[in-house]
Design a protein around this motif. Structure first.
Motif, PDB file in Angstrom:
ATOM      1  N   UNK A 124      55.271 -41.107-113.537  1.00 51.81           N
ATOM      2  CA  UNK A 124      55.421 -42.563-113.572  1.00 51.81           C
ATOM      3  C   UNK A 124      56.825 -42.974-113.142  1.00 51.81           C
ATOM      4  N   UNK A 125      57.841 -42.299-113.690  1.00 57.10           N
ATOM      5  CA  UNK A 125      59.213 -42.663-113.342  1.00 57.10           C
ATOM      6  C   UNK A 125      59.523 -42.368-111.880  1.00 57.10           C
ATOM      7  N   UNK A 126      59.022 -41.261-111.379  1.00 53.90           N
ATOM      8  CA  UNK A 126      59.299 -40.868-109.996  1.00 53.90           C
ATOM      9  C   UNK A 126      58.486 -41.643-108.973  1.00 53.90           C
ATOM     10  N   UNK A 127      57.239 -41.990-109.320  1.00 58.87           N
ATOM     11  CA  UNK A 127      56.334 -42.517-108.303  1.00 58.87           C
ATOM     12  C   UNK A 127      55.722 -43.869-108.625  1.00 58.87           C
ATOM     13  N   UNK A 128      55.719 -44.289-109.870  1.00 61.04           N
ATOM     14  CA  UNK A 128      55.019 -45.527-110.201  1.00 61.04           C
ATOM     15  C   UNK A 128      53.562 -45.401-109.782  1.00 61.04           C
ATOM     16  N   UNK A 129      53.097 -46.365-109.022  1.00 60.60           N
ATOM     17  CA  UNK A 129      51.718 -46.354-108.533  1.00 60.60           C
ATOM     18  C   UNK A 129      51.605 -45.835-107.105  1.00 60.60           C
ATOM     19  N   UNK A 130      52.682 -45.346-106.539  1.00 59.91           N
ATOM     20  CA  UNK A 130      52.659 -44.849-105.154  1.00 59.91           C
ATOM     21  C   UNK A 130      52.010 -43.465-105.143  1.00 59.91           C
ATOM     22  N   UNK A 131      50.745 -43.411-104.766  1.00 57.96           N
ATOM     23  CA  UNK A 131      49.971 -42.182-104.855  1.00 57.96           C
ATOM     24  C   UNK A 131      50.548 -41.064-103.991  1.00 57.96           C
TER      25      UNK A 131
END
Length: 181
Positions: A124-131
């Motif tokens: 979550x911290x590294x990517x959020x919602x960016x799959x």
């Protein structure tokens, strides 16, 4: 500051890393709460802090050539031991479901009331919602990743399971906490 004795160098270095982690958590939560389009939830990591190489942690990062993503995963794993309150913001409740946010991961930390980060928390911290970024970040936790190979985090039974804990390796904890020099 560079003339600090080793224990002070370790404390200063870890303090900087934990401040960086807290900044990133705040930025990610703010960005997540204000998003209009979840797919556009890319977040640029703030620059990692300067390290003091006169301590075990400060020397380990360049020796192992840790990327900013790897550093973030490592300090996230160490946070419950070093500054558990840095993770408190991740306890926020989803008002629509009356429970924590699934996206944030985490578990109750044993009998304590603290937040124990999972791989999901790091993703979550590294990517959020960016799959695309999330898929790339999953490789950080595999047996062939530097964090596991160098015994910085614990190898879990499934390389890709996001619900598994993100734990510092006991050898790393021993190096940092038992002999801070």
């Amino acid at each position: 500051m560079t003339d600090a004795p080793p224990p002070a160098a370790l404390a200063t270095t870890l303090d900087r890393e934990l401040h960086w982690l807290a900044t990133l958590i705040h930025q990610r939560i703010d960005q997540y709460a204000e998003r209009d389009d979840p797919a556009s939830a890319a977040l640029t990591l703030p620059e990692p802090p300067e390290l003091l190489d006169r301590c075990a942690y400060g020397a380990a990062v360049p020796i192992n050539r840790l990327s900013a993503d790897e550093r973030l995963a490592l300090i996230l794993a160490l946070a419950p031991w070093l500054r558990p309150q840095a993770l408190d913001l991740l306890f926020v409740r989803n008002a629509n479901l009356d429970r924590g946010f699934t996206e944030f991961g985490g578990r109750a930390h044993g009998l304590a009331t603290g937040f124990a980060p999972t791989r999901q928390t790091a993703l979550f911290l590294l990517a959020g919602d960016a799959l695309d970024r999330r898929l790339a970040a999953m490789t950080l936790f595999g047996a062939d990743g530097v964090l596991v190979r160098q015994r910085l985090i614990v190898l879990q039974p499934d390389d890709f399971a996001p619900w598994l804990p993100l734990e510092p390796h006991p050898e790393l904890l021993a190096r940092l906490l038992r002999n801070p020099g």
